[in-house]
Design a protein around this motif. Structure first.
Motif, PDB file in Angstrom:
ATOM      1  N   ALA A   1      66.617  16.267  89.992  1.00 59.21           N
ATOM      2  CA  ALA A   1      66.301  16.809  88.668  1.00 59.21           C
ATOM      3  C   ALA A   1      65.611  18.164  88.784  1.00 59.21           C
ATOM      4  CB  ALA A   1      65.422  15.825  87.898  1.00 59.21           C
ATOM      5  N   LEU A   2      64.689  18.281  89.729  1.00 64.08           N
ATOM      6  CA  LEU A   2      63.977  19.553  89.906  1.00 64.08           C
ATOM      7  C   LEU A   2      64.915  20.651  90.391  1.00 64.08           C
ATOM      8  CD1 LEU A   2      60.678  18.240  91.529  1.00 64.08           C
ATOM      9  CD2 LEU A   2      61.007  19.022  89.180  1.00 64.08           C
ATOM     10  N   LEU A   3      65.842  20.308  91.274  1.00 61.73           N
ATOM     11  CA  LEU A   3      66.811  21.292  91.756  1.00 61.73           C
ATOM     12  C   LEU A   3      67.822  21.674  90.677  1.00 61.73           C
ATOM     13  CD1 LEU A   3      67.489  19.833  95.320  1.00 61.73           C
ATOM     14  CD2 LEU A   3      66.236  21.931  94.767  1.00 61.73           C
ATOM     15  N   THR A   4      68.095  20.736  89.779  1.00 64.58           N
ATOM     16  CA  THR A   4      69.074  20.996  88.718  1.00 64.58           C
ATOM     17  C   THR A   4      68.550  22.007  87.700  1.00 64.58           C
ATOM     18  OG1 THR A   4      69.989  18.772  88.981  1.00 64.58           O
ATOM     19  CG2 THR A   4      70.486  19.904  86.929  1.00 64.58           C
ATOM     20  N   LEU A   5      67.251  21.982  87.450  1.00 60.91           N
ATOM     21  CA  LEU A   5      66.667  22.858  86.427  1.00 60.91           C
ATOM     22  C   LEU A   5      67.051  24.333  86.613  1.00 60.91           C
ATOM     23  CD1 LEU A   5      63.058  21.525  85.743  1.00 60.91           C
ATOM     24  CD2 LEU A   5      64.820  21.996  84.048  1.00 60.91           C
ATOM     25  N   PRO A   6      66.761  24.951  87.743  1.00 70.92           N
ATOM     26  CA  PRO A   6      67.112  26.375  87.869  1.00 70.92           C
ATOM     27  C   PRO A   6      68.613  26.626  87.857  1.00 70.92           C
ATOM     28  CG  PRO A   6      66.337  25.498  89.971  1.00 70.92           C
ATOM     29  CD  PRO A   6      66.058  24.459  88.941  1.00 70.92           C
ATOM     30  N   LEU A   7      69.405  25.663  88.333  1.00 69.23           N
ATOM     31  CA  LEU A   7      70.858  25.839  88.307  1.00 69.23           C
ATOM     32  C   LEU A   7      71.385  25.863  86.880  1.00 69.23           C
ATOM     33  CD1 LEU A   7      71.935  23.499  91.260  1.00 69.23           C
ATOM     34  CD2 LEU A   7      71.714  25.989  91.268  1.00 69.23           C
TER      35      LEU A   7
END
Length: 493
Positions: A66-72
């Motif tokens: 979820a944290l990695l998805t945010l900036p993407l």
């Protein structure tokens, strides 16, 4: 960073009514492919091989996704050239929406799927714009993983990829050849053929067992009303009503990108509709959270319109501030409802404490399982068996039926009975059918099978606690009793 810290601070939430334990066991043993798809299970299995099989590890993986998805997602949104201020607004919404914050701390298989989907779409857009075929191949790999994660993503992944390709073509800045795009699309479709065959088989099995309704004319005709009653943006106790209103305003207000914004809302509506074949309200926040991202994108676009309107700058800023204030206020009910403690939270806390009380080796644990009477009638009875195996413990798990069939063995490290919420849970239909039998629940709501086993043997209390009944679910699991007595009991006085 505020959104990341908030997600890490939120406690683990097992929302699937004991199914989280079954999903983790599936990944730990890899003897069963979940009906939804294999990709997330394979990811968890790889992590378990390096770390340890534990549902809390699974949730940690999901939080990382979820944290990695945010900036993407924010980067992908920025490539669609929204008005000034929209990207920052979208980033804030994705980081702080209660439904997304809570979802990031659950066992939902959609969290790694969203990472693959967002990365795949971003790479696809880069490949279309830059003309690099290796970017297209990378996007095919990532989008294939996303499509193999959930049935609705099998349809939504190619649809969203088509939206990205259409945008690039409409703006005339695509450099890759049509042949390369066609080859990439054909490769992606070829790769998901095994997944399509699996879905076909799983659907037939579930329908034959009564777990899924037949997709007939009556089901199709009932879809609009079912959608209206379950769609996440239409549930003010689960999703900010102000944000839904703002997104609708953006889609109908005059503007150059009105058709594009309306298309995003229609894609979100379709995404949610594809889940309706098997959608209890308990699962609405989990299964509709990805579609809520599209709603947030559309709402942020309208805020950007107001902020970038140079002709009425002051008035635009006021409108944006008022709209965001309304969204924040309307988010309070969802934050309250989604963070409310449940019976499943009580089970999780109790089992953690109970397993810590077991000896490291040679213990036997007896717990209610799916094959035990009374018939579960779609009641989940999964137990975190992986926590009884090395490196956690080295214990043997028995169902009630297995323990009796083996002559009720007494193990060297002790024999222990677990009485948790599963000893009080029964699907409403099963409760009605068992009302006249010895398997019926007693005055305290306990199933007859658990009550009988406790009365049959001398048990000493190892751990016992009374916990309040946090409320029933749509399956009618729990009797109308004020509290449940949970316990870990050792055989013998």
């Amino acid at each position: 960073m505020a959104g990341a810290a908030l997600r890490l601070a939120v406690p683990v939430r097992l929302v699937m009514i004991f199914s989280a334990y079954r999903l983790t066991e599936d990944a730990a043993t890899l003897t069963h492919v979940p009906r939804a798809g294999a990709a997330p299970t394979l990811l968890y299995r790889l992590v378990f091989a390096v770390l340890v099989a534990d549902h809390r590890v699974l949730v940690a993986v999901n939080t990382a996704c979820a944290l990695l998805t945010l900036p993407l997602l924010v980067a992908l949104y920025a490539r669609f050239r929204p008005p000034k201020g929209a990207v920052a607004t979208a980033a804030g919404l994705l980081a702080l929406l209660p439904v997304l914050v809570l979802d990031a701390r659950t066992e939902s298989h959609l969290l790694p799927a969203m990472l693959w989907l967002s990365a795949g779409l971003l790479l696809l857009d880069q490949g279309l714009q830059g003309g690099l075929r290796r970017d297209l191949l990378g996007s095919v790999a990532l989008l294939t993983l996303a499509a193999m994660s959930r049935p609705e993503l099998t349809a939504m992944t190619p649809l969203l990829a088509a939206v990205v390709a259409w945008w690039r073509k409409a703006h005339g800045d695509g450099q890759v050849s049509r042949t390369a795009v066609a080859v990439a699309a054909a490769l992606g479709l070829l790769l998901i053929v095994p997944h399509l065959l699996h879905l076909r088989y799983a659907l037939a099995v579930e329908q034959e067992g009564g777990s899924l309704p037949p997709v007939d004319a009556s089901f199709v005709l009932g879809l609009p009303l079912r959608w209206l009653s379950l769609a996440l943006p239409l549930q003010p106790d689960l999703f900010p009503a102000g944000l839904t209103a703002l997104a609708l305003w953006a889609a109908v207000a005059p503007g150059r990108e009105r058709r594009f914004l309306l298309g995003l809302l229609l894609a979100a509506a379709l995404w949610m509709a594809l889940t309706l074949i098997d959608l209890p309200r308990t699962s609405v926040p989990r299964l509709h959270a990805p579609a809520a991202v599209l709603v947030a994108f559309v709402a942020a676009w309208q805020v950007g319109r107001w902020l970038s309107d140079a002709a009425v700058a002051a008035k635009g800023r006021q409108k944006a501030a008022v709209a965001l204030g309304i969204c924040a206020l309307s988010a309070v009910p969802s934050a309250w409802a989604l963070s409310a403690r449940s019976n499943e939270d009580e089970t999780e806390d109790f089992l953690t404490a109970a397993i810590a009380q077991l000896p490291a080796r040679d213990a036997c644990v007896v717990a209610l399982a799916m094959g035990d009477p009374p018939p579960p009638h779609r009641t989940q009875r999964a137990f975190p068996a992986y926590l009884l195996r090395p490196p956690h413990r080295d214990a043997q798990l028995y169902s009630f039926t297995q323990w009796r069939a083996l002559g009720e063995p007494v193990c060297a490290g002790g024999t222990f009975l677990v009485v948790d919420h599963r000893c009080y849970a029964m699907h409403a239909q099963g409760r009605q059918q068992g009302a006249a039998t010895t398997d019926a629940t007693g005055p305290n709501g306990m199933l007859g099978a658990c009550r009988a086993l406790m009365e049959r043997h001398p048990w000493r209390k190892v751990l016992e606690r009374d916990v309040p009944n946090r409320g029933d679910n749509e399956y009618g699991y729990y009797a109308a009793v004020p509290s449940f007595r949970l316990g870990l009991y050792g055989l013998g006085r």
